[in-house]
Scaffold this active site. Structure first.
Site, PDB file in Angstrom:
ATOM      1  N   THR A   8      -0.470  -3.329  -7.786  1.00  0.00           N
ATOM      2  CA  THR A   8      -1.065  -3.341  -5.992  1.00  0.00           C
ATOM      3  C   THR A   8      -2.144  -4.761  -6.497  1.00  0.00           C
ATOM      4  O   THR A   8      -2.646  -3.833  -7.387  1.00  0.00           O
ATOM      5  CB  THR A   8      -1.569  -2.048  -5.720  1.00  0.00           C
ATOM      6  OG1 THR A   8      -2.011  -1.748  -4.623  1.00  0.00           O
ATOM      7  CG2 THR A   8      -2.151  -1.237  -6.733  1.00  0.00           C
ATOM      8  N   GLU A  29      -0.492   3.956  -5.302  1.00  0.00           N
ATOM      9  CA  GLU A  29      -1.715   4.657  -6.517  1.00  0.00           C
ATOM     10  C   GLU A  29      -0.978   6.636  -5.876  1.00  0.00           C
ATOM     11  O   GLU A  29      -0.574   7.000  -6.871  1.00  0.00           O
ATOM     12  CB  GLU A  29      -2.563   4.472  -6.700  1.00  0.00           C
ATOM     13  CG  GLU A  29      -3.122   3.527  -7.129  1.00  0.00           C
ATOM     14  CD  GLU A  29      -3.698   2.462  -6.223  1.00  0.00           C
ATOM     15  OE1 GLU A  29      -2.672   2.517  -4.839  1.00  0.00           O
ATOM     16  OE2 GLU A  29      -4.142   1.409  -6.403  1.00  0.00           O
ATOM     17  N   LYS A  42      -4.809  -6.115   5.607  1.00  0.00           N
ATOM     18  CA  LYS A  42      -3.963  -5.208   5.348  1.00  0.00           C
ATOM     19  C   LYS A  42      -2.700  -6.571   7.368  1.00  0.00           C
ATOM     20  O   LYS A  42      -3.236  -5.808   7.878  1.00  0.00           O
ATOM     21  CB  LYS A  42      -3.188  -3.877   5.443  1.00  0.00           C
ATOM     22  CG  LYS A  42      -2.039  -3.210   5.271  1.00  0.00           C
ATOM     23  CD  LYS A  42      -2.527  -1.912   4.671  1.00  0.00           C
ATOM     24  CE  LYS A  42      -1.424  -2.009   3.843  1.00  0.00           C
ATOM     25  NZ  LYS A  42      -1.019  -0.830   3.615  1.00  0.00           N
ATOM     26  N   TRP A  96      -0.896  -6.691   1.845  1.00  0.00           N
ATOM     27  CA  TRP A  96      -2.446  -7.053   1.337  1.00  0.00           C
ATOM     28  C   TRP A  96      -3.039  -8.565   1.529  1.00  0.00           C
ATOM     29  O   TRP A  96      -2.246  -9.510   0.907  1.00  0.00           O
ATOM     30  CB  TRP A  96      -3.223  -6.335   0.096  1.00  0.00           C
ATOM     31  CG  TRP A  96      -3.044  -5.042   0.079  1.00  0.00           C
ATOM     32  CD1 TRP A  96      -2.658  -4.185  -0.071  1.00  0.00           C
ATOM     33  CD2 TRP A  96      -3.843  -4.424   1.057  1.00  0.00           C
ATOM     34  NE1 TRP A  96      -2.471  -2.546  -0.123  1.00  0.00           N
ATOM     35  CE2 TRP A  96      -3.801  -2.139   0.824  1.00  0.00           C
ATOM     36  CE3 TRP A  96      -4.554  -4.453   2.314  1.00  0.00           C
ATOM     37  CZ2 TRP A  96      -4.169  -1.069   1.031  1.00  0.00           C
ATOM     38  CZ3 TRP A  96      -5.331  -3.426   2.798  1.00  0.00           C
ATOM     39  CH2 TRP A  96      -5.116  -1.683   2.540  1.00  0.00           C
TER      40      TRP A  96
HETATM   41  P1  AMP Z   1      -0.464  -0.131  -0.254  1.00  0.00           P
HETATM   42  O1  AMP Z   1      -0.977   0.716  -2.016  1.00  0.00           O
HETATM   43  O2  AMP Z   1      -0.421  -1.160  -0.174  1.00  0.00           O
HETATM   44  O3  AMP Z   1       0.547   0.838   0.025  1.00  0.00           O
HETATM   45  O4  AMP Z   1      -1.248   0.144   0.477  1.00  0.00           O
HETATM   46  C1  AMP Z   1      -2.593   1.966   0.721  1.00  0.00           C
HETATM   47  C2  AMP Z   1      -3.590   1.228   1.631  1.00  0.00           C
HETATM   48  O5  AMP Z   1      -2.711   1.217   3.019  1.00  0.00           O
HETATM   49  C3  AMP Z   1      -4.677   2.883   2.087  1.00  0.00           C
HETATM   50  O6  AMP Z   1      -5.108   2.868   1.305  1.00  0.00           O
HETATM   51  C4  AMP Z   1      -4.973   2.399   4.038  1.00  0.00           C
HETATM   52  O7  AMP Z   1      -6.066   1.753   3.668  1.00  0.00           O
HETATM   53  C5  AMP Z   1      -4.107   1.938   4.390  1.00  0.00           C
HETATM   54  N1  AMP Z   1      -3.118   2.816   4.971  1.00  0.00           N
HETATM   55  C6  AMP Z   1      -2.414   3.602   4.283  1.00  0.00           C
HETATM   56  N2  AMP Z   1      -1.275   4.297   5.692  1.00  0.00           N
HETATM   57  C7  AMP Z   1      -1.991   4.522   6.324  1.00  0.00           C
HETATM   58  C8  AMP Z   1      -2.375   4.910   7.552  1.00  0.00           C
HETATM   59  N3  AMP Z   1      -1.637   5.861   8.060  1.00  0.00           N
HETATM   60  N4  AMP Z   1      -3.462   4.732   8.510  1.00  0.00           N
HETATM   61  C9  AMP Z   1      -4.062   3.998   7.797  1.00  0.00           C
HETATM   62  N5  AMP Z   1      -4.524   2.808   6.580  1.00  0.00           N
HETATM   63  C10 AMP Z   1      -3.328   3.365   6.257  1.00  0.00           C
END
Ligand code: AMP
Length: 552
Positions: A196, A339, A449, A454
């Protein structure tokens, strides 16, 4: 031991069988009970259908191939693949035979891919033929992989004439299938690895255990989570390189659901036709995908759908309303991170929401919702003190549970992403109401995002400032109707540099992936700073709201 009971000391422990929660349990179940159910894969110009029995038989061959290639137990096996049957075979054979499945995002910038493959020390790579042109140019600089096994997905990408290149189907045909029982003695054995992006520095590896993956798959089946069952037809649009496609393939195996995998056929017209043709009941993707399908909804019968998960970011209500009108169901939000395996919250209206009107109910479904069982959440203020669940006071969201990372791969001790008492600091700012319903209100991590992927604003700033004509640069994420967020660069040019926004973008092409390059470059005379002299992103975000001119 009950005091005075005279029981043997070993009865301090329950007298149940110690049975490792490990992925071979999932494999045995789908093999024994659901061999007749389907796995469909989209291909270039068509699709192919297999049964789970066929997939399991090929999994046994693949395990034998890993032995024959001399892949040691515990070694990492890297994959660059679309959502496909072969990727499912890797999902099973690699961890069930004691190796670690390392799924890699082929859309990352070359430097990141190189770093990830080397850091993971992948012993062998499995690559879809259509992705070979993206991966092979890097092969010279990978230090660890001994072989690159090509999975022919019908693409006509040329095959390099190199002894490291092997063909998946040839290898499978040549071996005697593994005929024994797959067994993992210790449920905490590593099963899968996914990197990540960090705010700064290199990507970080999250190393899932067999136990965490089995628990996560079970949790997805629960009625108040996704409620996936044998009658479901599950289509993960979320890529299989992104946190194990949110765990959906393993959930489908555990309950014997049909699995529809789009393969490289990921254009909106292709996705909507797969949803319709296979009478898909459950699907999941990021908002950008659902936005892409929206104009096509009216022309297709998607009435079989019972749940559409829109995860990885916020749900926009107008989009959800369109789905409610056209398909009959709104978009269900879920929150999670690499994570966290990833699913932590899923929004299901509870009895306390029974009196809400349809718009208010849709808003509940479109927000992250409460934690699923086994994961605990809390909010922390700047001083680390816990914040009450009043639905209005924001704090940093922290998570703890058996499907949450304890530290990153390669770290001796938990780093700053973990609290002293072992909770994960998510970098998201949230409120939680009295019933445990989470709302994400901000993000402390300096990331943007875009389309579910990312972009590190800090890395973009460093890349922009590598241009000698630039004095300072700061990047913020701003809401975007298609991609969710896009980066906007604020740049202070050096005096007399005569820099244009096109110059900045041109400079970036050799430093970052194309999709990282900001469409909007805004020139200013000074980046606002905090009291300690850091860029004030908060100030910049406010300024952006007031900026009227979109370019330069
Ligand atoms: P990833 O590790 O790439 O899956 O990204 C995780 C991150 O995506 C989280 O820490 C949030 O910042 C964002 N994220 C994931 N789900 C949501 C959601 N339902 N609403 C807003 N942000 C989200």
């Amino acid at each position: 031991m009950r005091p005075g009971s005279g029981r043997a000391v070993d009865e301090m422990y329950g007298l149940m069988q110690e049975h490792a929660l490990a992925l071979p349990l999932v494999l045995r179940r789908v093999e024994r009970y659901f061999g007749h159910k389907r796995v469909v894969t989209g291909r270039v110009g068509g699709e192919s259908t297999a049964t789970w029995a066929g997939v399991c038989a090929r999994t046994r061959r693949l395990a034998a191939v890993l032995d024959r290639l001399g892949v040691p137990g515990g070694a990492r096996v890297g994959t660059f693949g679309w959502n496909s049957q072969r990727h499912v075979e890797l999902y099973l054979a690699v961890p069930c035979s004691g190796r670690v499945l390392h799924t890699i995002n082929h859309r990352l910038f070359h430097e990141q891919i190189r770093y990830i493959v080397d850091d993971a020390a992948d012993d062998v790579l499995f690559v879809d033929r259509s992705l070979l042109p993206a991966v092979w140019p890097l092969a010279e600089s990978f230090t660890s992989p001994r072989h690159v096994v090509v999975m022919d997905d019908g693409a006509d990408a040329p095959l390099p004439d190199d002894p490291r290149i092997l063909d998946y189907e040839t290898l499978l045909a040549e071996v005697t299938p593994f005929g024994g029982e797959f067994a993992i003695a210790d449920e905490n054995t590593a099963a899968a690895l996914c990197y990540t992006s960090g705010t700064t520095g290199n990507p970080k590896g999250v190393l899932y255990s067999h136990r965490s993956m089995v628990l996560h798959a079970l949790l997805l089946l629960m009625t108040d989570t996704f409620g996936i069952g044998e009658r479901d037809v599950v289509m993960p649009v979320v890529p299989m390189f992104h946190v194990n496609a949110w765990g959906l393939p393993y959930a489908a195996m555990l309950c014997g659901a049909d699995l529809i995998l789009p393969g490289p056929a990921t254009r909106p017209e292709e996705l909507v036709s797969q949803l319709e043709r296979h009478r898909v009941t459950f699907t999941g993707a990021v908002a950008t995908v659902w936005r892409g399908l929206e104009p096509l909804l009216a022309g297709h019968d998607l009435s079989a759908l019972r749940m559409i998960i829109c995860g990885g970011g916020a749900v926009d209500d107008a989009l959800s309303r369109s789905y409610e009108r056209a398909v009959g169901i709104p978009l269900t939000n879920a929150w999670g991170m690499t994570e966290t395996s990833p699913v932590v919250t899923v929004s299901r209206p509870a009895t306390v929401h029974d009196d809400l009107d349809p718009d208010a109910r849709r808003a509940v479904i479109g927000s992250p919702g409460p934690a699923i069982p086994l994961t605990e959440l809390r909010l922390a203020g700047d001083d680390g003190a816990e914040i009450p669940w009043d639905g209005v006071t924001p704090g940093e969201l922290q998570a703890s549970g058996p499907t949450i990372a304890a530290r990153y791969a390669g770290e001796e001790l938990p780093g700053p992403a973990f609290t002293g008492d072992g909770w994960l600091r998510t970098g998201d700012v949230a409120t939680i109401d009295a019933h445990g319903y989470v709302r994400i209100v901000d993000r402390t991590k300096d990331l943007v995002k875009s389309g579910g992927e990312w972009i590190s604003s800090v890395e973009l700033e460093v890349a922009i400032m590598a241009d000698p004509r630039v004095a300072e640069a700061a990047v913020i994420g701003v809401a975007h109707p298609r991609w969710g967020e896009r980066p906007v660069a604020y740049v202070v040019p050096k005096p007399g540099a005569g820099l244009t926004s096109e110059d900045v973008r041109e400079h970036l092409t050799s430093h970052v992936a194309r999709w990282w390059i900001p469409e909007q470059v805004i020139f200013i005379t000074e980046i606002p700073k905090t009291a300690t002299g850091k860029f004030s992103k908060r100030q910049l975000r406010l300024q952006h709201q007031h900026d009227v001119s979109p370019e330069e």
